[in-house]
Design a protein around this motif. Structure first.
Motif, PDB file in Angstrom:
ATOM      1  N   ALA A   1       0.839  -1.205   0.000  1.00  0.00           N
ATOM      2  CA  ALA A   1       0.000   0.000   0.000  1.00  0.00           C
ATOM      3  C   ALA A   1       0.872   1.251   0.000  1.00  0.00           C
ATOM      4  N   ALA A   2       1.921   1.253   0.798  1.00  0.00           N
ATOM      5  CA  ALA A   2       2.827   2.411   0.845  1.00  0.00           C
ATOM      6  C   ALA A   2       3.528   2.621  -0.500  1.00  0.00           C
ATOM      7  N   GLN A   3       3.831   1.539  -1.189  1.00  0.00           N
ATOM      8  CA  GLN A   3       4.523   1.623  -2.476  1.00  0.00           C
ATOM      9  C   GLN A   3       3.613   2.133  -3.595  1.00  0.00           C
ATOM     10  N   VAL A   4       2.335   1.739  -3.537  1.00  0.00           N
ATOM     11  CA  VAL A   4       1.433   2.097  -4.642  1.00  0.00           C
ATOM     12  C   VAL A   4       0.466   3.228  -4.290  1.00  0.00           C
ATOM     13  N   GLY A   5       0.567   3.756  -3.084  1.00  0.00           N
ATOM     14  CA  GLY A   5      -0.234   4.920  -2.719  1.00  0.00           C
ATOM     15  C   GLY A   5      -1.684   4.627  -2.419  1.00  0.00           C
ATOM     16  N   THR A   6      -1.933   3.599  -1.627  1.00  0.00           N
ATOM     17  CA  THR A   6      -3.299   3.271  -1.219  1.00  0.00           C
ATOM     18  C   THR A   6      -3.244   2.720   0.201  1.00  0.00           C
ATOM     19  N   ASN A   7      -4.288   2.031   0.638  1.00  0.00           N
ATOM     20  CA  ASN A   7      -4.261   1.449   1.985  1.00  0.00           C
ATOM     21  C   ASN A   7      -4.274  -0.077   1.893  1.00  0.00           C
ATOM     22  N   GLY A   8      -4.001  -0.726   3.036  1.00  0.00           N
ATOM     23  CA  GLY A   8      -3.899  -2.184   3.077  1.00  0.00           C
ATOM     24  C   GLY A   8      -5.171  -2.897   2.662  1.00  0.00           C
ATOM     25  N   ARG A   9      -6.324  -2.357   3.048  1.00  0.00           N
ATOM     26  CA  ARG A   9      -7.599  -2.991   2.669  1.00  0.00           C
ATOM     27  C   ARG A   9      -7.804  -2.939   1.158  1.00  0.00           C
ATOM     28  N   ALA A  10      -7.421  -1.822   0.551  1.00  0.00           N
ATOM     29  CA  ALA A  10      -7.545  -1.711  -0.908  1.00  0.00           C
ATOM     30  C   ALA A  10      -6.604  -2.698  -1.608  1.00  0.00           C
ATOM     31  N   VAL A  11      -5.407  -2.868  -1.059  1.00  0.00           N
ATOM     32  CA  VAL A  11      -4.459  -3.834  -1.629  1.00  0.00           C
ATOM     33  C   VAL A  11      -5.020  -5.243  -1.507  1.00  0.00           C
ATOM     34  N   ASN A  12      -5.619  -5.561  -0.352  1.00  0.00           N
ATOM     35  CA  ASN A  12      -6.219  -6.872  -0.154  1.00  0.00           C
ATOM     36  C   ASN A  12      -7.300  -7.136  -1.202  1.00  0.00           C
ATOM     37  N   ALA A  13      -8.160  -6.172  -1.425  1.00  0.00           N
ATOM     38  CA  ALA A  13      -9.231  -6.315  -2.424  1.00  0.00           C
ATOM     39  C   ALA A  13      -8.641  -6.434  -3.830  1.00  0.00           C
ATOM     40  N   MET A  14      -7.610  -5.633  -4.114  1.00  0.00           N
ATOM     41  CA  MET A  14      -6.980  -5.666  -5.428  1.00  0.00           C
ATOM     42  C   MET A  14      -6.332  -7.036  -5.681  1.00  0.00           C
ATOM     43  N   LEU A  15      -5.636  -7.545  -4.677  1.00  0.00           N
ATOM     44  CA  LEU A  15      -5.010  -8.870  -4.824  1.00  0.00           C
ATOM     45  C   LEU A  15      -6.061  -9.949  -5.066  1.00  0.00           C
ATOM     46  N   PHE A  16      -7.169  -9.869  -4.370  1.00  0.00           N
ATOM     47  CA  PHE A  16      -8.245 -10.841  -4.572  1.00  0.00           C
ATOM     48  C   PHE A  16      -8.740 -10.786  -6.022  1.00  0.00           C
ATOM     49  N   ARG A  17      -9.009  -9.582  -6.525  1.00  0.00           N
ATOM     50  CA  ARG A  17      -9.500  -9.430  -7.906  1.00  0.00           C
ATOM     51  C   ARG A  17      -8.455  -9.897  -8.925  1.00  0.00           C
ATOM     52  N   ILE A  18      -7.198  -9.567  -8.698  1.00  0.00           N
ATOM     53  CA  ILE A  18      -6.136  -9.957  -9.629  1.00  0.00           C
ATOM     54  C   ILE A  18      -5.988 -11.475  -9.650  1.00  0.00           C
ATOM     55  N   ARG A  19      -5.962 -12.098  -8.475  1.00  0.00           N
ATOM     56  CA  ARG A  19      -5.830 -13.565  -8.416  1.00  0.00           C
ATOM     57  C   ARG A  19      -7.012 -14.247  -9.101  1.00  0.00           C
ATOM     58  N   THR A  20      -8.209 -13.711  -8.894  1.00  0.00           N
ATOM     59  CA  THR A  20      -9.399 -14.270  -9.544  1.00  0.00           C
ATOM     60  C   THR A  20      -9.277 -14.152 -11.061  1.00  0.00           C
ATOM     61  N   ALA A  21      -8.867 -12.980 -11.532  1.00  0.00           N
ATOM     62  CA  ALA A  21      -8.712 -12.770 -12.980  1.00  0.00           C
ATOM     63  C   ALA A  21      -7.627 -13.683 -13.543  1.00  0.00           C
ATOM     64  N   LEU A  22      -6.527 -13.837 -12.820  1.00  0.00           N
ATOM     65  CA  LEU A  22      -5.447 -14.717 -13.292  1.00  0.00           C
ATOM     66  C   LEU A  22      -5.908 -16.170 -13.344  1.00  0.00           C
ATOM     67  N   ARG A  23      -6.624 -16.615 -12.308  1.00  0.00           N
ATOM     68  CA  ARG A  23      -7.122 -17.990 -12.293  1.00  0.00           C
ATOM     69  C   ARG A  23      -8.051 -18.243 -13.482  1.00  0.00           C
ATOM     70  N   GLU A  24      -8.971 -17.300 -13.731  1.00  0.00           N
ATOM     71  CA  GLU A  24      -9.896 -17.452 -14.864  1.00  0.00           C
ATOM     72  C   GLU A  24      -9.140 -17.443 -16.190  1.00  0.00           C
ATOM     73  N   CYS A  25      -8.155 -16.568 -16.306  1.00  0.00           N
ATOM     74  CA  CYS A  25      -7.361 -16.493 -17.533  1.00  0.00           C
ATOM     75  C   CYS A  25      -6.577 -17.785 -17.764  1.00  0.00           C
ATOM     76  N   VAL A  26      -5.941 -18.293 -16.699  1.00  0.00           N
ATOM     77  CA  VAL A  26      -5.171 -19.543 -16.826  1.00  0.00           C
ATOM     78  C   VAL A  26      -6.091 -20.687 -17.230  1.00  0.00           C
ATOM     79  N   ASN A  27      -7.244 -20.779 -16.575  1.00  0.00           N
ATOM     80  CA  ASN A  27      -8.194 -21.836 -16.940  1.00  0.00           C
ATOM     81  C   ASN A  27      -8.624 -21.721 -18.390  1.00  0.00           C
ATOM     82  N   LYS A  28      -8.841 -20.492 -18.853  1.00  0.00           N
ATOM     83  CA  LYS A  28      -9.221 -20.289 -20.253  1.00  0.00           C
ATOM     84  C   LYS A  28      -8.071 -20.686 -21.177  1.00  0.00           C
ATOM     85  N   GLN A  29      -6.852 -20.304 -20.822  1.00  0.00           N
ATOM     86  CA  GLN A  29      -5.680 -20.659 -21.627  1.00  0.00           C
ATOM     87  C   GLN A  29      -5.517 -22.182 -21.703  1.00  0.00           C
TER      88      GLN A  29
END
Length: 170
Positions: A137-165
């Motif tokens: 959060a300090a590196q990207v200019g947000t807070n820890g909760r936002a990073v947690n939500a972002m990581l969840f969304r990114i992991r979900t998108a990556l999992r769906e993309c990998v499954n599609k691939q």
């Protein structure tokens, strides 16, 4: 085929799987690289002792397990101890699943390339540099909760993309 050429071909085929195995047991990438290098040296030196009736990766994993145990001893850490039967079963399962793992890693690389720069940076900070959510959060200019939500969304998108691939419908 010469032993040197035979070793080189076998090593090139197994190197990626060995790296995955070592990284599962050692989280420090620099230490993992050192262990892989030690395995390569030992395997080269003792290639004449390799039983060609067994998978080469299984032999390398055996060497890696010994080296990882040595590292744990030097660090004063206790490795997780399994019976030899369990370790043999784990090694066999790893050898069997390795082609699918390689395919999934290739798909993950394709999917990572599709991420925007910010998301790629968050993933790199979390998994390559092993920073906490607050540090990210300090590196990207947000807070820890936002990073947690972002990581969840990114992991979900990556999992769906990998499954599609991979052609999965999961």
């Amino acid at each position: 085929m010469t032993d040197k050429k035979n070793f080189t071909e076998l090593w090139l085929d197994a190197q990626h799987a060995l790296g995955g195995f070592v990284c599962v047991h050692v989280s420090d990438q620099s230490l993992a690289d050192d262990i892989i290098q030690e395995v390569a040296k030992q395997a080269t030196t003792h290639f004449d002792q390799y039983d060609h009736s067994r998978p080469f990766i299984a032999w390398l994993i055996g060497i890696a397990r010994q080296r990882i145990a040595e590292v744990y001893r030097m660090q004063g850490r206790r490795p997780i101890v399994f019976s030899s039967d369990i370790l043999e079963s784990l090694t066999d399962a790893y050898v069997e699943l390795e082609p699918e793992v390689d395919e999934r890693l290739d798909a993950l690389r394709v999917c990572m390339d599709k991420l925007n720069d910010r998301h790629r940076r968050v993933i790199e900070l979390r998994y390559a540099r092993q920073l906490s959510q607050d540090q990210i959060a300090a590196q990207v200019g947000t807070n820890g909760r936002a990073v947690n939500a972002m990581l969840f969304r990114i992991r979900t998108a990556l999992r769906e993309c990998v499954n599609k691939q991979m052609g999965d419908t999961q």
